[in-house]
Design an enzyme around this catalytic site. Structure first.
Site, PDB file in Angstrom:
ATOM      1  N   GLU A 152       0.827  -1.183  -0.212  1.00  0.00           N
ATOM      2  CA  GLU A 152       0.029   0.016   0.069  1.00  0.00           C
ATOM      3  C   GLU A 152       0.789   1.164  -0.108  1.00  0.00           C
ATOM      4  O   GLU A 152       1.868   1.200   0.669  1.00  0.00           O
ATOM      5  CB  GLU A 152      -0.949   0.002   1.204  1.00  0.00           C
ATOM      6  CG  GLU A 152      -1.857  -0.988   1.025  1.00  0.00           C
ATOM      7  CD  GLU A 152      -2.979  -1.107   1.970  1.00  0.00           C
ATOM      8  OE1 GLU A 152      -3.000  -0.191   2.928  1.00  0.00           O
ATOM      9  OE2 GLU A 152      -3.397  -2.338   2.644  1.00  0.00           O
ATOM     10  N   LEU A 250      14.341  -2.972   8.765  1.00  0.00           N
ATOM     11  CA  LEU A 250      15.189  -3.149  10.063  1.00  0.00           C
ATOM     12  C   LEU A 250      14.580  -1.681  10.894  1.00  0.00           C
ATOM     13  O   LEU A 250      15.665  -1.077  11.616  1.00  0.00           O
ATOM     14  CB  LEU A 250      16.458  -2.928   9.849  1.00  0.00           C
ATOM     15  CG  LEU A 250      17.004  -4.447   9.626  1.00  0.00           C
ATOM     16  CD1 LEU A 250      18.496  -4.733   9.710  1.00  0.00           C
ATOM     17  CD2 LEU A 250      16.417  -5.552  10.710  1.00  0.00           C
ATOM     18  N   CYS A 260      -2.354  -6.877   6.045  1.00  0.00           N
ATOM     19  CA  CYS A 260      -1.643  -8.155   5.657  1.00  0.00           C
ATOM     20  C   CYS A 260      -0.651  -8.937   6.546  1.00  0.00           C
ATOM     21  O   CYS A 260      -1.030 -10.001   6.789  1.00  0.00           O
ATOM     22  CB  CYS A 260      -0.752  -7.667   4.379  1.00  0.00           C
ATOM     23  SG  CYS A 260      -1.946  -6.986   2.988  1.00  0.00           S
TER      24      CYS A 260
HETATM   25  C1  UGA Z   1       3.012  -5.608   2.936  1.00  0.00           C
HETATM   26  C2  UGA Z   1       4.151  -6.511   2.065  1.00  0.00           C
HETATM   27  O1  UGA Z   1       5.246  -5.584   2.370  1.00  0.00           O
HETATM   28  C3  UGA Z   1       4.008  -6.554   0.427  1.00  0.00           C
HETATM   29  O2  UGA Z   1       4.789  -7.153  -0.315  1.00  0.00           O
HETATM   30  C4  UGA Z   1       2.655  -7.389   0.432  1.00  0.00           C
HETATM   31  O3  UGA Z   1       2.267  -7.474  -0.802  1.00  0.00           O
HETATM   32  C5  UGA Z   1       1.370  -6.841   1.127  1.00  0.00           C
HETATM   33  O4  UGA Z   1       1.739  -6.904   2.565  1.00  0.00           O
HETATM   34  C6  UGA Z   1       0.188  -7.866   1.163  1.00  0.00           C
HETATM   35  O5  UGA Z   1       0.427  -8.878   1.641  1.00  0.00           O
HETATM   36  O6  UGA Z   1      -0.589  -7.427   0.039  1.00  0.00           O
HETATM   37  P1  UGA Z   1       1.893  -3.751   3.179  1.00  0.00           P
HETATM   38  O7  UGA Z   1       1.090  -4.310   4.162  1.00  0.00           O
HETATM   39  O8  UGA Z   1       1.355  -2.669   2.241  1.00  0.00           O
HETATM   40  O9  UGA Z   1       2.659  -4.595   2.324  1.00  0.00           O
HETATM   41  O10 UGA Z   1       3.070  -2.887   4.271  1.00  0.00           O
HETATM   42  P2  UGA Z   1       4.416  -2.781   4.355  1.00  0.00           P
HETATM   43  O11 UGA Z   1       5.183  -1.653   3.831  1.00  0.00           O
HETATM   44  O12 UGA Z   1       4.906  -4.046   4.272  1.00  0.00           O
HETATM   45  O13 UGA Z   1       4.388  -2.566   6.072  1.00  0.00           O
HETATM   46  C7  UGA Z   1       3.788  -3.381   7.093  1.00  0.00           C
HETATM   47  C8  UGA Z   1       3.967  -2.782   8.188  1.00  0.00           C
HETATM   48  O14 UGA Z   1       5.372  -2.909   8.730  1.00  0.00           O
HETATM   49  C9  UGA Z   1       3.532  -1.476   8.313  1.00  0.00           C
HETATM   50  O15 UGA Z   1       2.629  -1.029   9.755  1.00  0.00           O
HETATM   51  C10 UGA Z   1       4.936  -0.465   8.792  1.00  0.00           C
HETATM   52  O16 UGA Z   1       5.140   0.529   9.711  1.00  0.00           O
HETATM   53  C11 UGA Z   1       5.650  -1.724   9.469  1.00  0.00           C
HETATM   54  N1  UGA Z   1       7.329  -1.518   9.232  1.00  0.00           N
HETATM   55  C12 UGA Z   1       7.803  -1.900   8.102  1.00  0.00           C
HETATM   56  C13 UGA Z   1       8.004  -1.344  10.452  1.00  0.00           C
HETATM   57  O17 UGA Z   1       7.450  -1.309  11.635  1.00  0.00           O
HETATM   58  N2  UGA Z   1       9.442  -1.374  10.382  1.00  0.00           N
HETATM   59  C14 UGA Z   1      10.053  -1.659   8.938  1.00  0.00           C
HETATM   60  O18 UGA Z   1      11.243  -1.520   8.887  1.00  0.00           O
HETATM   61  C15 UGA Z   1       9.134  -1.687   8.053  1.00  0.00           C
END
Ligand code: UGA
Length: 433
Positions: A152, A250, A260
Protein backbone atom coordinates in the site's frame (compact mmCIF):
# COMPACT_ATOMS: atom_id res chain seq x y z
CA UNK A 1 -7.11 -9.31 -23.36
CA UNK A 2 -10.61 -9.27 -21.90
CA UNK A 3 -10.22 -9.44 -18.13
CA UNK A 4 -12.51 -9.44 -15.10
CA UNK A 5 -11.31 -8.61 -11.60
CA UNK A 6 -13.56 -9.95 -8.85
CA UNK A 7 -13.17 -7.89 -5.66
CA UNK A 8 -12.33 -4.18 -5.87
CA UNK A 9 -10.62 -3.45 -2.55
CA UNK A 10 -7.06 -2.20 -2.05
CA UNK A 11 -5.78 -5.01 -4.27
CA UNK A 12 -8.51 -5.46 -6.89
CA UNK A 13 -9.19 -1.78 -7.65
CA UNK A 14 -5.48 -1.18 -8.27
CA UNK A 15 -5.10 -4.39 -10.27
CA UNK A 16 -8.13 -3.63 -12.47
CA UNK A 17 -6.92 -0.08 -13.15
CA UNK A 18 -3.36 -1.22 -13.84
CA UNK A 19 -4.53 -3.94 -16.26
CA UNK A 20 -6.56 -1.33 -18.17
CA UNK A 21 -3.51 0.97 -18.13
CA UNK A 22 -1.60 -1.86 -19.84
CA UNK A 23 -4.19 -1.84 -22.63
CA UNK A 24 -6.44 -4.71 -21.55
CA UNK A 25 -10.23 -4.46 -21.54
CA UNK A 26 -11.28 -4.80 -17.92
CA UNK A 27 -14.42 -5.17 -15.87
CA UNK A 28 -14.14 -4.77 -12.10
CA UNK A 29 -16.80 -6.54 -10.02
CA UNK A 30 -17.66 -6.06 -6.36
CA UNK A 31 -20.76 -6.66 -4.24
CA UNK A 32 -20.34 -3.25 -2.54
CA UNK A 33 -22.55 -0.84 -4.51
CA UNK A 34 -21.02 2.31 -3.00
CA UNK A 35 -17.52 1.19 -3.89
CA UNK A 36 -18.51 0.34 -7.46
CA UNK A 37 -20.37 3.64 -7.93
CA UNK A 38 -17.29 5.57 -6.76
CA UNK A 39 -14.89 3.60 -8.97
CA UNK A 40 -17.16 3.94 -12.00
CA UNK A 41 -17.13 7.70 -11.44
CA UNK A 42 -13.33 7.62 -11.43
CA UNK A 43 -13.05 8.15 -7.63
CA UNK A 44 -11.02 5.58 -5.67
CA UNK A 45 -12.88 4.62 -2.46
CA UNK A 46 -9.57 4.72 -0.56
CA UNK A 47 -6.33 6.72 -0.59
CA UNK A 48 -3.60 5.34 -2.84
CA UNK A 49 -1.08 7.64 -4.53
CA UNK A 50 -1.22 7.43 -8.33
CA UNK A 51 -4.49 5.49 -8.42
CA UNK A 52 -6.80 8.45 -9.23
CA UNK A 53 -4.74 9.22 -12.34
CA UNK A 54 -4.82 5.72 -13.87
CA UNK A 55 -8.41 5.10 -12.77
CA UNK A 56 -9.58 8.30 -14.45
CA UNK A 57 -7.70 7.70 -17.68
CA UNK A 58 -8.81 4.05 -17.88
CA UNK A 59 -12.49 4.74 -17.22
CA UNK A 60 -12.42 7.65 -19.71
CA UNK A 61 -10.86 5.43 -22.38
CA UNK A 62 -13.72 2.93 -22.00
CA UNK A 63 -11.26 0.10 -21.27
CA UNK A 64 -12.29 -0.06 -17.61
CA UNK A 65 -15.85 -0.60 -16.43
CA UNK A 66 -17.32 -1.61 -13.08
CA UNK A 67 -20.36 -3.63 -12.07
CA UNK A 68 -21.97 -5.29 -9.06
CA UNK A 69 -23.32 -8.09 -11.27
CA UNK A 70 -21.06 -11.12 -11.64
CA UNK A 71 -22.87 -11.95 -14.92
CA UNK A 72 -20.94 -9.01 -16.42
CA UNK A 73 -17.75 -11.08 -16.01
CA UNK A 74 -19.05 -13.46 -18.69
CA UNK A 75 -17.02 -13.39 -21.86
CA UNK A 76 -13.73 -12.45 -20.20
CA UNK A 77 -10.77 -14.67 -21.09
CA UNK A 78 -9.16 -14.21 -17.69
CA UNK A 79 -10.83 -13.74 -14.30
CA UNK A 80 -8.70 -12.46 -11.42
CA UNK A 81 -9.89 -13.34 -7.90
CA UNK A 82 -8.89 -10.43 -5.67
CA UNK A 83 -11.30 -10.70 -2.74
CA UNK A 84 -10.21 -10.45 0.89
CA UNK A 85 -9.19 -13.30 3.19
CA UNK A 86 -9.62 -11.71 6.64
CA UNK A 87 -8.80 -13.36 9.94
CA UNK A 88 -11.61 -15.51 11.37
CA UNK A 89 -12.87 -13.89 14.60
CA UNK A 90 -11.52 -15.77 17.60
CA UNK A 91 -8.95 -17.75 15.62
CA UNK A 92 -5.83 -17.06 13.59
CA UNK A 93 -7.12 -18.87 10.49
CA UNK A 94 -8.02 -17.14 7.23
CA UNK A 95 -11.70 -16.78 6.33
CA UNK A 96 -12.09 -18.21 2.83
CA UNK A 97 -15.77 -17.33 2.61
CA UNK A 98 -15.26 -14.52 0.11
CA UNK A 99 -12.89 -16.57 -2.09
CA UNK A 100 -15.28 -19.53 -2.19
CA UNK A 101 -18.33 -17.33 -2.84
CA UNK A 102 -16.62 -15.42 -5.66
CA UNK A 103 -15.34 -18.64 -7.20
CA UNK A 104 -18.74 -20.37 -7.09
CA UNK A 105 -20.57 -17.34 -8.45
CA UNK A 106 -18.18 -17.22 -11.40
CA UNK A 107 -18.61 -20.86 -12.51
CA UNK A 108 -21.80 -20.37 -14.59
CA UNK A 109 -20.18 -17.54 -16.56
CA UNK A 110 -16.91 -19.15 -17.61
CA UNK A 111 -16.34 -19.15 -21.38
CA UNK A 112 -14.59 -22.05 -23.10
CA UNK A 113 -10.88 -21.91 -22.30
CA UNK A 114 -11.29 -19.22 -19.63
CA UNK A 115 -8.57 -18.93 -17.00
CA UNK A 116 -9.28 -18.09 -13.36
CA UNK A 117 -6.27 -16.46 -11.70
CA UNK A 118 -6.18 -16.36 -7.90
CA UNK A 119 -4.51 -13.25 -6.44
CA UNK A 120 -5.92 -13.37 -2.91
CA UNK A 121 -3.56 -14.53 -0.15
CA UNK A 122 -4.80 -18.02 0.76
CA UNK A 123 -3.73 -20.95 2.94
CA UNK A 124 -1.61 -23.44 1.02
CA UNK A 125 -3.85 -26.11 -0.52
CA UNK A 126 -6.66 -23.73 -1.48
CA UNK A 127 -5.79 -23.61 -5.19
CA UNK A 128 -5.64 -27.40 -5.38
CA UNK A 129 -9.06 -27.64 -3.77
CA UNK A 130 -10.54 -25.02 -6.13
CA UNK A 131 -8.99 -26.76 -9.15
CA UNK A 132 -10.79 -29.98 -8.20
CA UNK A 133 -14.04 -28.05 -7.88
CA UNK A 134 -13.40 -26.47 -11.29
CA UNK A 135 -12.75 -29.85 -12.90
CA UNK A 136 -16.15 -31.00 -11.65
CA UNK A 137 -18.18 -27.81 -12.24
CA UNK A 138 -16.56 -26.17 -15.29
CA UNK A 139 -14.00 -28.51 -16.89
CA UNK A 140 -13.68 -26.22 -19.91
CA UNK A 141 -11.88 -23.64 -17.73
CA UNK A 142 -8.58 -23.74 -15.81
CA UNK A 143 -6.96 -22.18 -12.74
CA UNK A 144 -3.67 -20.45 -11.95
CA UNK A 145 -2.40 -18.87 -8.70
CA UNK A 146 -0.52 -15.62 -9.14
CA UNK A 147 0.22 -13.97 -5.78
CA UNK A 148 0.52 -10.22 -5.45
CA UNK A 149 3.34 -8.43 -3.64
CA UNK A 150 2.15 -4.84 -3.84
CA UNK A 151 2.69 -2.51 -0.91
CA UNK A 152 0.00 0.00 0.00
CA UNK A 153 1.27 3.46 -0.83
CA UNK A 154 3.24 2.05 -3.79
CA UNK A 155 0.52 -0.21 -5.14
CA UNK A 156 0.33 1.26 -8.65
CA UNK A 157 4.08 1.13 -9.22
CA UNK A 158 4.35 -2.35 -7.66
CA UNK A 159 1.61 -3.63 -9.99
CA UNK A 160 2.94 -2.04 -13.17
CA UNK A 161 6.60 -2.73 -12.37
CA UNK A 162 6.62 -5.79 -10.09
CA UNK A 163 9.96 -7.04 -8.74
CA UNK A 164 8.98 -10.60 -9.64
CA UNK A 165 6.11 -12.57 -11.17
CA UNK A 166 5.11 -15.89 -9.65
CA UNK A 167 2.80 -18.26 -11.53
CA UNK A 168 1.36 -21.33 -9.84
CA UNK A 169 0.13 -23.43 -12.78
CA UNK A 170 -0.44 -26.99 -13.88
CA UNK A 171 0.16 -26.44 -17.61
CA UNK A 172 2.04 -24.25 -20.09
CA UNK A 173 -1.17 -22.76 -21.46
CA UNK A 174 -1.94 -20.87 -18.23
CA UNK A 175 1.65 -19.58 -18.09
CA UNK A 176 1.49 -18.31 -21.66
CA UNK A 177 -1.80 -16.48 -20.95
CA UNK A 178 -0.21 -14.81 -17.93
CA UNK A 179 2.81 -13.91 -20.08
CA UNK A 180 0.49 -12.10 -22.49
CA UNK A 181 -1.11 -10.16 -19.66
CA UNK A 182 2.21 -9.13 -18.13
CA UNK A 183 4.07 -8.71 -21.42
CA UNK A 184 5.31 -5.20 -20.58
CA UNK A 185 6.86 -6.32 -17.28
CA UNK A 186 8.39 -9.42 -18.84
CA UNK A 187 9.91 -7.39 -21.66
CA UNK A 188 11.36 -5.05 -19.02
CA UNK A 189 13.22 -8.06 -17.59
CA UNK A 190 11.06 -8.85 -14.54
CA UNK A 191 12.07 -12.26 -13.13
CA UNK A 192 9.34 -14.84 -13.57
CA UNK A 193 9.01 -18.00 -11.51
CA UNK A 194 6.74 -20.69 -12.93
CA UNK A 195 5.86 -23.27 -10.32
CA UNK A 196 3.08 -25.39 -8.83
CA UNK A 197 0.06 -24.15 -6.88
CA UNK A 198 1.38 -24.97 -3.42
CA UNK A 199 4.70 -23.20 -3.98
CA UNK A 200 3.00 -20.10 -5.40
CA UNK A 201 0.66 -19.93 -2.40
CA UNK A 202 3.58 -20.40 -0.01
CA UNK A 203 5.76 -17.76 -1.70
CA UNK A 204 3.30 -15.11 -0.64
CA UNK A 205 2.96 -16.07 3.02
CA UNK A 206 6.65 -16.93 3.30
CA UNK A 207 7.59 -13.46 2.01
CA UNK A 208 5.26 -11.70 4.43
CA UNK A 209 6.41 -13.93 7.31
CA UNK A 210 10.04 -13.09 6.53
CA UNK A 211 9.29 -9.35 6.50
CA UNK A 212 7.35 -9.61 9.78
CA UNK A 213 10.21 -11.58 11.33
CA UNK A 214 12.72 -8.98 10.24
CA UNK A 215 10.70 -6.20 11.89
CA UNK A 216 10.16 -8.19 15.09
CA UNK A 217 13.86 -9.08 15.19
CA UNK A 218 14.87 -5.42 15.25
CA UNK A 219 12.11 -4.64 17.73
CA UNK A 220 13.45 -7.38 20.02
CA UNK A 221 16.88 -5.76 19.66
CA UNK A 222 15.29 -2.44 20.64
CA UNK A 223 14.13 -4.02 23.92
CA UNK A 224 17.70 -5.14 24.62
CA UNK A 225 18.98 -1.72 23.60
CA UNK A 226 16.65 -0.10 26.13
CA UNK A 227 17.97 -2.37 28.86
CA UNK A 228 21.61 -1.63 28.04
CA UNK A 229 21.68 1.98 26.85
CA UNK A 230 22.56 0.90 23.31
CA UNK A 231 21.11 2.58 20.20
CA UNK A 232 18.98 0.30 18.00
CA UNK A 233 19.12 2.71 15.04
CA UNK A 234 22.92 2.64 14.92
CA UNK A 235 22.75 -1.14 15.41
CA UNK A 236 20.38 -1.48 12.42
CA UNK A 237 22.65 0.74 10.30
CA UNK A 238 25.67 -1.36 11.21
CA UNK A 239 24.16 -4.80 10.62
CA UNK A 240 22.29 -3.49 7.57
CA UNK A 241 25.60 -2.84 5.80
CA UNK A 242 26.01 -6.60 5.61
CA UNK A 243 24.45 -7.31 2.21
CA UNK A 244 23.21 -10.65 3.51
CA UNK A 245 21.11 -8.81 6.09
CA UNK A 246 20.22 -5.52 4.37
CA UNK A 247 19.00 -2.30 6.04
CA UNK A 248 15.40 -2.34 4.75
CA UNK A 249 12.63 -3.43 7.16
CA UNK A 250 14.98 -2.95 10.11
CA UNK A 251 13.24 0.13 11.49
CA UNK A 252 12.36 -0.45 15.12
CA UNK A 253 9.22 1.20 16.42
CA UNK A 254 5.62 0.55 17.35
CA UNK A 255 5.60 -2.46 15.01
CA UNK A 256 3.82 -3.76 11.96
CA UNK A 257 0.10 -3.64 11.24
CA UNK A 258 -2.22 -3.44 8.27
CA UNK A 259 -4.43 -5.88 6.45
CA UNK A 260 -1.60 -8.26 5.50
CA UNK A 261 1.40 -8.98 7.75
CA UNK A 262 -0.46 -9.60 11.05
CA UNK A 263 -3.21 -11.75 9.60
CA UNK A 264 -0.90 -13.59 7.21
CA UNK A 265 1.48 -14.81 9.92
CA UNK A 266 -1.48 -15.97 12.03
CA UNK A 267 -3.17 -17.75 9.11
CA UNK A 268 0.14 -19.39 8.15
CA UNK A 269 0.62 -20.62 11.72
CA UNK A 270 -2.95 -21.98 11.79
CA UNK A 271 -2.43 -23.77 8.46
CA UNK A 272 0.86 -25.30 9.63
CA UNK A 273 -0.94 -26.65 12.70
CA UNK A 274 -3.61 -28.20 10.46
CA UNK A 275 -0.80 -29.82 8.48
CA UNK A 276 0.70 -31.27 11.67
CA UNK A 277 3.73 -28.96 11.31
CA UNK A 278 2.86 -26.37 13.93
CA UNK A 279 6.34 -26.63 15.46
CA UNK A 280 7.97 -25.46 12.22
CA UNK A 281 6.21 -22.10 12.47
CA UNK A 282 6.15 -21.79 16.25
CA UNK A 283 8.52 -18.83 15.93
CA UNK A 284 5.83 -16.81 14.15
CA UNK A 285 3.84 -16.74 17.40
CA UNK A 286 6.85 -15.10 19.00
CA UNK A 287 7.12 -12.68 16.05
CA UNK A 288 3.47 -11.74 16.68
CA UNK A 289 4.01 -11.43 20.45
CA UNK A 290 7.08 -9.18 20.05
CA UNK A 291 5.11 -7.04 17.64
CA UNK A 292 2.12 -6.58 19.94
CA UNK A 293 4.47 -5.88 22.88
CA UNK A 294 5.77 -2.81 21.02
CA UNK A 295 2.35 -1.19 21.27
CA UNK A 296 2.32 -1.86 25.00
CA UNK A 297 5.84 -0.42 25.30
CA UNK A 298 4.66 2.88 23.80
CA UNK A 299 1.71 3.00 26.21
CA UNK A 300 3.99 2.17 29.18
CA UNK A 301 6.43 4.83 28.06
CA UNK A 302 3.59 7.38 27.95
CA UNK A 303 2.66 6.50 31.53
CA UNK A 304 6.30 6.79 32.61
CA UNK A 305 6.91 10.10 30.84
CA UNK A 306 3.78 11.58 32.42
CA UNK A 307 4.96 10.57 35.87
CA UNK A 308 2.94 7.42 36.53
CA UNK A 309 -0.49 8.07 35.02
CA UNK A 310 -2.05 9.37 31.81
CA UNK A 311 -5.41 9.92 33.50
CA UNK A 312 -6.94 13.26 32.40
CA UNK A 313 -3.69 14.29 30.71
CA UNK A 314 -3.90 15.66 27.19
CA UNK A 315 -2.06 13.46 24.72
CA UNK A 316 -1.65 14.31 21.02
CA UNK A 317 -1.40 11.16 18.89
CA UNK A 318 0.21 11.85 15.51
CA UNK A 319 -0.97 9.26 13.02
CA UNK A 320 -3.71 6.62 13.02
CA UNK A 321 -2.93 4.64 9.84
CA UNK A 322 -0.74 1.53 9.92
CA UNK A 323 1.85 3.33 7.80
CA UNK A 324 2.20 6.59 5.85
CA UNK A 325 0.79 7.09 2.33
CA UNK A 326 -2.25 4.99 3.16
CA UNK A 327 -5.67 5.59 4.76
CA UNK A 328 -5.77 2.00 6.00
CA UNK A 329 -6.32 1.58 9.75
CA UNK A 330 -6.73 -2.20 9.77
CA UNK A 331 -4.76 -3.60 12.72
CA UNK A 332 -3.01 -0.25 13.00
CA UNK A 333 -0.50 -0.03 15.86
CA UNK A 334 -1.01 3.76 15.90
CA UNK A 335 -4.76 3.53 16.41
CA UNK A 336 -4.29 0.76 18.96
CA UNK A 337 -2.01 3.00 21.04
CA UNK A 338 -4.53 5.87 20.84
CA UNK A 339 -7.36 3.56 21.96
CA UNK A 340 -5.32 2.12 24.83
CA UNK A 341 -4.34 5.58 26.10
CA UNK A 342 -7.97 6.68 25.92
CA UNK A 343 -8.94 3.53 27.84
CA UNK A 344 -6.53 4.60 30.59
CA UNK A 345 -8.33 7.92 30.91
CA UNK A 346 -6.05 10.13 28.80
CA UNK A 347 -7.62 13.00 26.87
CA UNK A 348 -6.46 11.76 23.49
CA UNK A 349 -6.65 13.90 20.38
CA UNK A 350 -5.60 11.92 17.31
CA UNK A 351 -4.75 13.33 13.92
CA UNK A 352 -3.77 11.94 10.52
CA UNK A 353 -3.60 13.32 6.97
CA UNK A 354 -5.68 10.54 5.41
CA UNK A 355 -6.93 8.00 7.93
CA UNK A 356 -9.46 9.90 10.05
CA UNK A 357 -12.64 8.74 8.29
CA UNK A 358 -11.68 5.09 8.65
CA UNK A 359 -10.53 5.61 12.24
CA UNK A 360 -13.81 7.31 13.18
CA UNK A 361 -15.80 4.35 11.84
CA UNK A 362 -13.84 1.89 13.99
CA UNK A 363 -13.31 3.99 17.10
CA UNK A 364 -15.90 6.76 17.36
CA UNK A 365 -15.03 7.18 21.06
CA UNK A 366 -11.77 8.99 20.23
CA UNK A 367 -11.44 12.72 19.58
CA UNK A 368 -10.02 13.50 16.15
CA UNK A 369 -8.85 16.59 14.36
CA UNK A 370 -7.50 17.01 10.86
CA UNK A 371 -5.25 19.84 12.05
CA UNK A 372 -1.84 18.88 13.44
CA UNK A 373 -1.69 22.23 15.25
CA UNK A 374 -5.07 21.61 16.86
CA UNK A 375 -3.94 18.19 18.07
CA UNK A 376 -0.72 19.62 19.49
CA UNK A 377 -2.30 22.62 21.20
CA UNK A 378 -1.93 22.31 24.99
CA UNK A 379 -0.81 18.68 24.76
CA UNK A 380 1.20 17.47 27.74
CA UNK A 381 2.61 14.62 25.67
CA UNK A 382 3.03 14.09 21.92
CA UNK A 383 3.12 10.51 20.60
CA UNK A 384 4.27 10.05 16.99
CA UNK A 385 3.08 6.64 15.81
CA UNK A 386 2.80 6.93 12.00
CA UNK A 387 5.78 8.47 10.26
CA UNK A 388 3.98 10.77 7.80
CA UNK A 389 6.40 13.21 6.16
CA UNK A 390 4.75 16.22 7.77
CA UNK A 391 5.30 14.78 11.27
CA UNK A 392 8.93 13.97 10.50
CA UNK A 393 9.37 17.58 9.36
CA UNK A 394 7.94 19.18 12.53
CA UNK A 395 10.11 21.96 13.90
CA UNK A 396 10.68 21.27 17.62
CA UNK A 397 10.97 24.96 18.51
CA UNK A 398 7.74 25.96 16.76
CA UNK A 399 5.82 22.95 18.08
CA UNK A 400 7.21 23.74 21.54
CA UNK A 401 5.20 26.96 21.52
CA UNK A 402 1.94 25.06 21.02
CA UNK A 403 2.13 22.35 23.66
CA UNK A 404 1.64 22.52 27.41
CA UNK A 405 4.57 20.18 28.08
CA UNK A 406 7.59 19.47 25.88
CA UNK A 407 7.46 15.69 25.97
CA UNK A 408 7.56 13.49 22.87
CA UNK A 409 7.54 9.76 22.28
CA UNK A 410 8.89 8.94 18.84
CA UNK A 411 7.16 5.62 18.22
CA UNK A 412 8.83 5.26 14.82
CA UNK A 413 12.37 6.43 15.70
CA UNK A 414 12.29 8.97 12.87
CA UNK A 415 13.03 12.25 14.67
CA UNK A 416 16.44 13.68 15.48
CA UNK A 417 16.80 13.28 19.26
CA UNK A 418 19.55 15.93 19.43
CA UNK A 419 17.43 18.58 17.69
CA UNK A 420 14.39 17.89 19.88
CA UNK A 421 16.35 17.78 23.12
CA UNK A 422 18.20 20.97 22.34
CA UNK A 423 14.81 22.66 21.83
CA UNK A 424 13.96 21.72 25.41
CA UNK A 425 12.01 18.55 24.77
CA UNK A 426 12.05 15.34 26.76
CA UNK A 427 12.55 12.93 23.83
CA UNK A 428 11.99 9.17 24.08
CA UNK A 429 12.32 6.66 21.25
CA UNK A 430 12.23 2.85 21.32
CA UNK A 431 15.68 1.41 21.89
CA UNK A 432 17.36 4.79 21.59
CA UNK A 433 19.39 6.16 24.49
C1 UGA B 1 2.97 -5.94 2.84
C2 UGA B 1 4.18 -6.43 2.03
O1 UGA B 1 5.28 -5.52 2.21
C3 UGA B 1 3.83 -6.52 0.53
O2 UGA B 1 4.94 -7.05 -0.18
C4 UGA B 1 2.62 -7.45 0.38
O3 UGA B 1 2.22 -7.55 -0.96
C5 UGA B 1 1.48 -6.88 1.19
O4 UGA B 1 1.86 -6.80 2.58
C6 UGA B 1 0.30 -7.82 1.05
O5 UGA B 1 0.36 -8.93 1.56
O6 UGA B 1 -0.64 -7.49 0.31
P1 UGA B 1 1.89 -3.53 3.28
O7 UGA B 1 0.98 -4.24 4.24
O8 UGA B 1 1.32 -2.56 2.31
O9 UGA B 1 2.69 -4.61 2.39
O10 UGA B 1 2.94 -2.73 4.16
P2 UGA B 1 4.50 -2.81 4.47
O11 UGA B 1 5.18 -1.72 3.76
O12 UGA B 1 5.02 -4.18 4.35
O13 UGA B 1 4.47 -2.42 6.02
C7 UGA B 1 3.84 -3.28 6.96
C8 UGA B 1 3.97 -2.75 8.36
O14 UGA B 1 5.32 -2.90 8.81
C9 UGA B 1 3.64 -1.26 8.54
O15 UGA B 1 2.85 -1.13 9.69
C10 UGA B 1 5.00 -0.62 8.72
O16 UGA B 1 4.93 0.54 9.51
C11 UGA B 1 5.76 -1.72 9.44
N1 UGA B 1 7.24 -1.63 9.29
C12 UGA B 1 7.82 -1.74 8.07
C13 UGA B 1 8.02 -1.44 10.42
O17 UGA B 1 7.52 -1.36 11.56
N2 UGA B 1 9.39 -1.38 10.29
C14 UGA B 1 9.98 -1.48 9.08
O18 UGA B 1 11.24 -1.42 9.03
C15 UGA B 1 9.19 -1.67 7.95
Amino acid sequence: MRISVIGCGYLGAVHASAMAELGHEVIGIDVDERKIAALAAGRPPFYEPGLPEILTSATASGRLRFSTDIADAAGAEVHFLAVGTPQVAGSGAADLGYVDAAFESLLPYLADGALIVGKSTVPVGTAGRLAERLAAGAPHASLAWNPEFLREGFAVKDTLEPDRLVYGVVDDHAASVLDQIYRAAIEAGTPRIVTDYATAELVKVAANSFLATKISFINAMSEIADATGADVTALADAIGHDARIGRRFLNAGVGFGGGCLPKDIRAFTARAEELGRGDALGFLKEVDAINLRQRQRVVDLAIEVLGGSVFQRKVAVLGVTFKPESDDVRDSPALDVAVQLKGLGAEVVATDPEGLDNARLRHPQLDYTSSTHEALRDAELVVLVTEWREYRALDPSRVGGLVAGRRIIDGRNVLDPVAWRSAGWQYRGLGRP
